[in-house]
Design a protein around this motif. Sequence first.
Motif, PDB file in Angstrom:
ATOM      1  N   MET A  55       0.838  -1.189   0.000  1.00  0.00           N
ATOM      2  CA  MET A  55       0.000   0.000   0.000  1.00  0.00           C
ATOM      3  C   MET A  55       0.882   1.251   0.000  1.00  0.00           C
ATOM      4  SD  MET A  55      -3.279  -0.543   0.030  1.00  0.00           S
ATOM      5  CE  MET A  55      -4.546  -1.747   0.445  1.00  0.00           C
ATOM      6  N   VAL A  56       0.371   2.312  -0.643  1.00  0.00           N
ATOM      7  CA  VAL A  56       1.149   3.536  -0.743  1.00  0.00           C
ATOM      8  C   VAL A  56       1.111   4.328   0.550  1.00  0.00           C
ATOM      9  CG1 VAL A  56       1.299   5.745  -1.935  1.00  0.00           C
ATOM     10  CG2 VAL A  56       0.812   3.683  -3.227  1.00  0.00           C
ATOM     11  N   LEU A  57      -0.079   4.430   1.162  1.00  0.00           N
ATOM     12  CA  LEU A  57      -0.203   5.210   2.382  1.00  0.00           C
ATOM     13  C   LEU A  57       0.245   4.391   3.577  1.00  0.00           C
ATOM     14  CD1 LEU A  57      -3.653   6.932   1.816  1.00  0.00           C
ATOM     15  CD2 LEU A  57      -1.377   7.712   1.157  1.00  0.00           C
ATOM     16  N   ASP A  58       0.690   5.102   4.617  1.00  0.00           N
ATOM     17  CA  ASP A  58       1.203   4.378   5.771  1.00  0.00           C
ATOM     18  C   ASP A  58       0.062   3.810   6.616  1.00  0.00           C
ATOM     19  OD1 ASP A  58       0.274   6.419   7.622  1.00  0.00           O
ATOM     20  OD2 ASP A  58       2.030   7.601   7.080  1.00  0.00           O
ATOM     21  N   ALA A  59       0.411   2.848   7.457  1.00  0.00           N
ATOM     22  CA  ALA A  59      -0.588   2.132   8.248  1.00  0.00           C
ATOM     23  C   ALA A  59      -1.333   3.060   9.188  1.00  0.00           C
ATOM     24  CB  ALA A  59       0.094   1.013   9.046  1.00  0.00           C
ATOM     25  N   MET A  60      -0.676   4.092   9.689  1.00  0.00           N
ATOM     26  CA  MET A  60      -1.328   5.013  10.625  1.00  0.00           C
ATOM     27  C   MET A  60      -2.466   5.759   9.939  1.00  0.00           C
ATOM     28  SD  MET A  60       0.333   8.066  12.935  1.00  0.00           S
ATOM     29  CE  MET A  60       1.294   6.866  13.854  1.00  0.00           C
ATOM     30  N   THR A  61      -2.217   6.216   8.709  1.00  0.00           N
ATOM     31  CA  THR A  61      -3.252   6.926   7.972  1.00  0.00           C
ATOM     32  C   THR A  61      -4.471   6.044   7.767  1.00  0.00           C
ATOM     33  OG1 THR A  61      -1.598   8.233   6.797  1.00  0.00           O
ATOM     34  CG2 THR A  61      -3.788   8.135   5.813  1.00  0.00           C
ATOM     35  N   LEU A  62      -4.249   4.789   7.359  1.00  0.00           N
ATOM     36  CA  LEU A  62      -5.350   3.876   7.105  1.00  0.00           C
ATOM     37  C   LEU A  62      -6.092   3.529   8.388  1.00  0.00           C
ATOM     38  CD1 LEU A  62      -3.616   1.481   4.562  1.00  0.00           C
ATOM     39  CD2 LEU A  62      -5.269   3.263   4.057  1.00  0.00           C
ATOM     40  N   ALA A  63      -5.378   3.434   9.486  1.00  0.00           N
ATOM     41  CA  ALA A  63      -6.004   3.069  10.748  1.00  0.00           C
ATOM     42  C   ALA A  63      -6.927   4.174  11.246  1.00  0.00           C
ATOM     43  CB  ALA A  63      -4.929   2.781  11.801  1.00  0.00           C
ATOM     44  N   VAL A  64      -6.566   5.443  10.993  1.00  0.00           N
ATOM     45  CA  VAL A  64      -7.384   6.564  11.446  1.00  0.00           C
ATOM     46  C   VAL A  64      -8.727   6.582  10.714  1.00  0.00           C
ATOM     47  CG1 VAL A  64      -7.573   9.082  11.492  1.00  0.00           C
ATOM     48  CG2 VAL A  64      -5.423   7.981  12.128  1.00  0.00           C
ATOM     49  N   ASP A  65      -8.714   6.395   9.405  1.00  0.00           N
ATOM     50  CA  ASP A  65      -9.936   6.385   8.598  1.00  0.00           C
ATOM     51  C   ASP A  65      -9.709   5.500   7.383  1.00  0.00           C
ATOM     52  OD1 ASP A  65     -12.188   6.830   7.103  1.00  0.00           O
ATOM     53  OD2 ASP A  65     -12.313   8.961   7.564  1.00  0.00           O
ATOM     54  N   PRO A  66      -9.972   4.199   7.494  1.00  0.00           N
ATOM     55  CA  PRO A  66      -9.666   3.268   6.407  1.00  0.00           C
ATOM     56  C   PRO A  66     -10.297   3.655   5.081  1.00  0.00           C
ATOM     57  CG  PRO A  66     -10.243   2.085   8.414  1.00  0.00           C
ATOM     58  CD  PRO A  66     -10.551   3.521   8.672  1.00  0.00           C
ATOM     59  N   ASP A  67     -11.575   4.066   5.106  1.00  0.00           N
ATOM     60  CA  ASP A  67     -12.241   4.404   3.853  1.00  0.00           C
ATOM     61  C   ASP A  67     -11.581   5.594   3.178  1.00  0.00           C
ATOM     62  OD1 ASP A  67     -14.011   2.332   4.140  1.00  0.00           O
ATOM     63  OD2 ASP A  67     -15.538   3.555   5.122  1.00  0.00           O
ATOM     64  N   GLN A  68     -11.318   6.648   3.949  1.00  0.00           N
ATOM     65  CA  GLN A  68     -10.673   7.821   3.377  1.00  0.00           C
ATOM     66  C   GLN A  68      -9.252   7.498   2.951  1.00  0.00           C
ATOM     67  OE1 GLN A  68     -11.977  10.857   2.538  1.00  0.00           O
ATOM     68  NE2 GLN A  68     -13.861   9.727   2.980  1.00  0.00           N
ATOM     69  N   GLY A  69      -8.615   6.572   3.668  1.00  0.00           N
ATOM     70  CA  GLY A  69      -7.263   6.172   3.292  1.00  0.00           C
ATOM     71  C   GLY A  69      -7.238   5.529   1.918  1.00  0.00           C
ATOM     72  N   VAL A  70      -8.231   4.678   1.633  1.00  0.00           N
ATOM     73  CA  VAL A  70      -8.299   4.019   0.332  1.00  0.00           C
ATOM     74  C   VAL A  70      -8.602   5.031  -0.761  1.00  0.00           C
ATOM     75  CG1 VAL A  70      -9.566   2.328  -1.045  1.00  0.00           C
ATOM     76  CG2 VAL A  70      -8.948   1.794   1.313  1.00  0.00           C
ATOM     77  N   VAL A  71      -9.493   5.962  -0.497  1.00  0.00           N
ATOM     78  CA  VAL A  71      -9.814   7.005  -1.476  1.00  0.00           C
ATOM     79  C   VAL A  71      -8.584   7.838  -1.791  1.00  0.00           C
ATOM     80  CG1 VAL A  71     -11.131   9.119  -1.872  1.00  0.00           C
ATOM     81  CG2 VAL A  71     -12.256   7.133  -0.851  1.00  0.00           C
ATOM     82  N   ALA A  72      -7.860   8.240  -0.746  1.00  0.00           N
ATOM     83  CA  ALA A  72      -6.656   9.047  -0.944  1.00  0.00           C
ATOM     84  C   ALA A  72      -5.583   8.260  -1.679  1.00  0.00           C
ATOM     85  CB  ALA A  72      -6.130   9.526   0.412  1.00  0.00           C
ATOM     86  N   GLU A  73      -5.463   6.983  -1.359  1.00  0.00           N
ATOM     87  CA  GLU A  73      -4.470   6.149  -2.025  1.00  0.00           C
ATOM     88  C   GLU A  73      -4.769   6.023  -3.512  1.00  0.00           C
ATOM     89  OE1 GLU A  73      -2.309   1.799  -1.571  1.00  0.00           O
ATOM     90  OE2 GLU A  73      -4.114   2.234  -0.426  1.00  0.00           O
TER      91      GLU A  73
END
Length: 252
Positions: free
Chosen positions: A1-19
Amino acid sequence: MVLDAMTLAVDPDQGVVAEARLLSSQYDGQEAPVVLRAAIEEHFSGEIALVSSFGADSAVLLHMVAGIDRNLPVVFIDTGKLFGETLRYRDSLVDLLQLTDVRSIQPQPALLQQHDPEGALWLRDTDACCAVRKVQPLSVAMEGFSSWITGRKRFQAETRTKLPLFEADGDKIKVNPLAGWNRARVEAYREEHGLPAHGLVADGYLSIGCMPCTDRVKPGEDERAGRWRGQAKTECGIHLGLLGHEAFGSGI
């Protein structure tokens, strides 16, 4: 994954959109094989599958994938309502390209018995038919994958004109390496590599789904005009979200 685990953990859905947005920007203008190889070998290694209908344009993307990894999982949804030509095309391409992991997924018998015991649901509710025969089986088949590859292209229909290279679908990312291709480029690639055409294309079927809901395309129509002819429906539901298994009517 491009984004770090902390970003995804805070808001998984938004993390996927941003990625997805980040990847689309990163690979904007890159050739389809480059996008594919990066997705398969770098960003989603071991977590990605190609979802193929083995339809009119499928040989091109399948050929590209075979050139990168013939062992990549290929998911094919056999709805039980497909043209015989499609099933034969699947078998011939699997042999030609030496694909080793093609998974033909069928609807669950219990759900068919519950929702479509006579096999005629398409006559009264095409959304519900697509849900039980396509969307739900794919939802189950995609468990364990973080991303999947599609063969969609912007020129195919008005609903696809803004298709990005990477897009979020719930907690997964879809990769659309052929998004910017046009009909001439698809045909040129197929001919250059000696890939067979689907048996129904020459007869005017330019977008091929289930037999009861697929019609020939008239000159000047977009390529998906023959799908669900006479209805406002333009998509089966697969590309309108795989969140959960609740797609029996809603979200399609």
